[in-house]
Scaffold this motif. Structure first.
Motif, PDB file in Angstrom:
ATOM      1  N   ALA A 158       0.950  -1.343  -0.488  1.00 24.69           N
ATOM      2  CA  ALA A 158       0.546   0.572  -0.697  1.00 24.69           C
ATOM      3  C   ALA A 158       0.808   1.322  -0.026  1.00 24.69           C
ATOM      4  O   ALA A 158       1.986   1.083   0.508  1.00 24.69           O
ATOM      5  CB  ALA A 158      -0.826   0.129   1.065  1.00 24.69           C
ATOM      6  N   GLN A 160       0.170   5.554   0.197  1.00 29.11           N
ATOM      7  CA  GLN A 160      -0.642   6.919   0.395  1.00 29.11           C
ATOM      8  C   GLN A 160      -0.372   8.288  -0.311  1.00 29.11           C
ATOM      9  O   GLN A 160       1.080   8.157  -0.124  1.00 29.11           O
ATOM     10  CB  GLN A 160      -1.539   6.886   1.638  1.00 29.11           C
ATOM     11  N   ILE A 180       4.243   3.046   2.713  1.00 25.50           N
ATOM     12  CA  ILE A 180       4.149   2.791   3.618  1.00 25.50           C
ATOM     13  C   ILE A 180       4.088   1.507   4.105  1.00 25.50           C
ATOM     14  O   ILE A 180       4.683   0.596   3.493  1.00 25.50           O
ATOM     15  CB  ILE A 180       2.057   2.126   4.035  1.00 25.50           C
ATOM     16  N   PRO A 183       2.236  -2.500   5.278  1.00 31.51           N
ATOM     17  CA  PRO A 183       1.026  -2.424   4.398  1.00 31.51           C
ATOM     18  C   PRO A 183      -0.061  -3.201   5.611  1.00 31.51           C
ATOM     19  O   PRO A 183      -1.874  -3.453   5.731  1.00 31.51           O
ATOM     20  CB  PRO A 183       0.761  -3.074   3.326  1.00 31.51           C
ATOM     21  N   THR A 186      -3.023  -0.600   7.678  1.00 32.29           N
ATOM     22  CA  THR A 186      -3.792  -0.208   6.927  1.00 32.29           C
ATOM     23  C   THR A 186      -5.117  -1.495   7.020  1.00 32.29           C
ATOM     24  O   THR A 186      -5.437  -2.265   7.071  1.00 32.29           O
ATOM     25  CB  THR A 186      -3.406  -0.101   5.514  1.00 32.29           C
ATOM     26  N   CYS A 203     -10.931   3.464   4.020  1.00 25.20           N
ATOM     27  CA  CYS A 203     -10.262   2.881   4.594  1.00 25.20           C
ATOM     28  C   CYS A 203      -9.418   3.428   5.096  1.00 25.20           C
ATOM     29  O   CYS A 203      -9.930   5.050   5.333  1.00 25.20           O
ATOM     30  CB  CYS A 203      -8.953   3.488   3.222  1.00 25.20           C
ATOM     31  N   ARG A 205      -5.396   4.138   8.183  1.00 25.82           N
ATOM     32  CA  ARG A 205      -3.899   3.714   8.174  1.00 25.82           C
ATOM     33  C   ARG A 205      -3.593   4.052   9.805  1.00 25.82           C
ATOM     34  O   ARG A 205      -3.938   4.761  10.419  1.00 25.82           O
ATOM     35  CB  ARG A 205      -3.127   4.686   7.724  1.00 25.82           C
ATOM     36  N   CYS A 247      -5.320   6.815  14.231  1.00 30.14           N
ATOM     37  CA  CYS A 247      -5.940   5.958  12.932  1.00 30.14           C
ATOM     38  C   CYS A 247      -5.870   7.428  12.267  1.00 30.14           C
ATOM     39  O   CYS A 247      -7.059   8.323  12.944  1.00 30.14           O
ATOM     40  CB  CYS A 247      -6.453   4.964  13.802  1.00 30.14           C
ATOM     41  N   LEU A 337      -5.419   6.567   0.278  1.00 34.63           N
ATOM     42  CA  LEU A 337      -5.267   5.188   0.391  1.00 34.63           C
ATOM     43  C   LEU A 337      -5.413   4.038  -0.520  1.00 34.63           C
ATOM     44  O   LEU A 337      -6.360   3.614  -1.496  1.00 34.63           O
ATOM     45  CB  LEU A 337      -5.456   4.530   1.964  1.00 34.63           C
TER      46      LEU A 337
END
Length: 362
Positions: A158, A160, A180, A183, A186, A203, A205, A247, A337
């Motif tokens: 992943a 971003q 990232i 991953p 995520t 989504c 992260r 988060c 993301l």
């Protein structure tokens, strides 16, 4: 983890309370119910963990196999018990590094094109230069390579797209790619079907602040509690000391709209139609005694068709366990993301990922 006022650089208690009151006022003015958002986010992230946990466990095992040790802890203990030395020849790491090196030479190159064919070449060149500048400043070669390596060794990766201030002392916001490295931290919408999961509804992260950095960034949060990370207590014990897990949660908020098609072919919403009618009425008042009145009258917006439709906006919430510490409307119709699929397939509507080296394990 309560904040202590140590020196003259710290904000006063009154200033901190005022910031907290402004945060609550902003939430109320935006019509955001903090408890509802936190509950919804927790539900969405739990759904993803339940849906994708098998892939995460298998991916971590594969990465451990190719990077750290090709014998499990149980096998190692048996070798010790039986006094049998175990020989290990890791021939996979070199092969995966070579594939990653080939990908570095053939990195993706973004191309700017006109969707309608009406843009001039000069406009296309300008936007292409902007994309190249953003890519260069973000070191997107490293971002793509990190996501590709994760997909190669773990089965998925992943990265971003961020919107951030260019420096702590600037008001200018810039677009940048953000790599990232892990991953597994995520989350995506399990109902998304496209490889990048941009068609999902949310989504998220997880990332970590140090204690000092967090209090410098969010001084009005006096007693922060890390967001619930299902893997932190088991696999990230070092993060429980003087760190705070935060988060970033992006969610599409849908709402119904009515579309109007005008006689000139233009399609507008109800609010845009009201603006057009108001503007047309003002133009008529300006030219009511002139010869241009007939021309302006012909430009009156006439609705020829209407239909019920839907639209959405993407909201960004930055959260700890019991509080939304910041929020904004994401200025795009695309989730920031991007899921990078290594090799996956669907069985009974459920996605199963597989790393490049998975079949090499006995």
């Amino acid at each position: 983890m309560e904040r202590e006022l140590n020196d003259d650089k710290d904000l006063s208690v009154d200033s901190i309370n005022e910031m907290e009151e402004r945060r609550i006022d902003r939430l109320n003015q935006a019509g955001i119910n903090e408890v509802d958002v936190l509950t919804q986010a927790n539900k969405h992230l739990s759904t993803w963990n339940s849906y994708f946990n098998e892939n995460i466990v298998r991916g971590k095992d594969d990465m451990n196999f190719v990077l750290r040790d090709q014998w499990t802890s149980v096998e190692r203990s048996e070798f010790t018990r039986l006094f049998k030395p175990a020989m290990t020849f890791n021939k996979l790491y070199d092969a995966t590094k070579k594939i990653a090196g080939e990908q570095r030479k053939n990195k993706p190159d973004l191309i700017v094109r006109s969707l309608t064919g009406k843009a001039t070449q000069e406009q296309i060149n300008l936007r292409a230069n902007l994309v190249r500048t953003i890519s260069y400043q973000s070191q997107n070669d490293l971002v793509y390579q990190t996501a590709f390596k994760s997909a190669l060794m773990m089965g998925f990766g992943a990265f971003q797209i961020c919107l951030d201030y260019e420096s702590p002392r600037s008001f200018n916001q810039i677009i940048r790619y953000d790599l990232i490295p892990d991953p597994t931290r995520t989350s995506f919408d399990p109902t998304a079907l496209k490889p990048h999961k941009g068609d999902g509804n949310y989504c998220a992260r997880y990332f970590v602040f140090t204690r000092d950095e967090f209090f410098a960034t969010y001084p009005y949060v006096t007693d922060p509690v890390s967001y619930i990370d299902p893997y932190m207590l088991l696999d990230f014990q070092w993060q429980t000391r003087d760190t705070i897990t935060v988060c970033d949660y992006y969610v599409k908020e849908w709402f119904p709209i009515i579309l109007y098609k005008l006689s000139n072919g233009q399609v507008v919403t109800e609010t845009e139609l009201e603006d057009l009618e108001r503007r047309h009425k003002k133009q008529l008042e300006i030219v009511k005694d002139s010869e241009s009145l007939a021309i302006i009258e012909k430009e009156r917006p006439i609705v020829v068709h209407e239909r019920q439709s839907q639209d959405y906006k993407i909201m960004h919430y930055r959260m700890i366990r019991d509080q939304i510490i910041d929020f904004s409307e994401w200025p795009s119709k695309y989730l920031p993301l991007i899921f990078v699929d290594g090799d996956s397939y669907y069985i009974e509507g459920r996605q199963y990922t597989k790393s490049f080296i998975h079949e090499a394990r006995d």
